[in-house]
Design a protein around this motif. Structure first.
Motif, PDB file in Angstrom:
ATOM      1  N   ALA A 284     -18.882  10.279   8.421  1.00  0.00           N
ATOM      2  CA  ALA A 284     -20.079  10.638   9.177  1.00  0.00           C
ATOM      3  C   ALA A 284     -21.214  10.635   8.168  1.00  0.00           C
TER       4      ALA A 284
ATOM      5  N   ASP B 108     -26.258  11.629  11.943  1.00  0.00           N
ATOM      6  CA  ASP B 108     -25.340  11.240  13.019  1.00  0.00           C
ATOM      7  C   ASP B 108     -25.144  12.433  13.955  1.00  0.00           C
TER       8      ASP B 108
ATOM      9  N   ARG C 251     -18.125  10.036  16.272  1.00  0.00           N
ATOM     10  CA  ARG C 251     -19.562   9.788  16.290  1.00  0.00           C
ATOM     11  C   ARG C 251     -19.946   9.517  17.732  1.00  0.00           C
TER      12      ARG C 251
END
Length: 143
Positions: free
Chosen positions: A70, A74, A98
């Motif tokens: 990540a 995000d 995500r």
């Protein structure tokens, strides 16, 4: 029967990343805790209230598998479910994805033991039968 999955979204903060803008690995364990806390909150119960009832959930084991990173800014979703429950132990499993592309980033689990304030194991099914029944129901798919 599939267990009930609770989802909680959060955005990656700059302070959670390294110089490359990638989330530092230990932050995923913090996000697991957020997932657990919000999962329990769906029983109209907070960790604080559980502790006030004299029930603690210390962590005994943790496992984590990193798939993809990540990155800063995000939006991620922590998906939490009860993967195992006994009167004295509880295991949560997690997926972190995500949001933008539903990409699986991390999977993991944490095992906890039900204890009293002195950290002596207790049988939740006897101490707090309503809470135990709710957790068991979540494990069995909400039936």
């Amino acid at each position: 029967m599939k267990p009930v999955v609770h989802s909680h979204r959060l955005r990656v903060r700059y302070s959670e990343t390294d110089r490359m803008g990638v989330v530092y690995h230990t932050n995923y364990l913090n996000w697991f805790e957020v997932g657990r806390t919000e999962f329990i909150r769906h029983a109209d119960l907070t960790y604080r209230q559980l502790e006030e009832k004299g029930v603690l959930l210390p962590l005994t084991d943790a496992a984590i598998s990193y798939k993809k990173p990540a990155k800063y800014d995000d939006e991620v979703e922590v998906r939490t479910h009860v993967s195992e429950i006994t009167p004295v132990r509880l295991t949560f499993s997690y997926e972190i994805v995500r949001v933008e592309d539903d990409e699986l980033l991390v999977t993991g689990s944490t095992m906890h033991v039900f204890t009293n304030a002195s950290f002596r194991p207790i049988r939740l099914s006897r101490t707090e039968p309503e809470v135990y029944a709710w957790l068991e129901k979540q494990h069995k798919g909400g039936e």
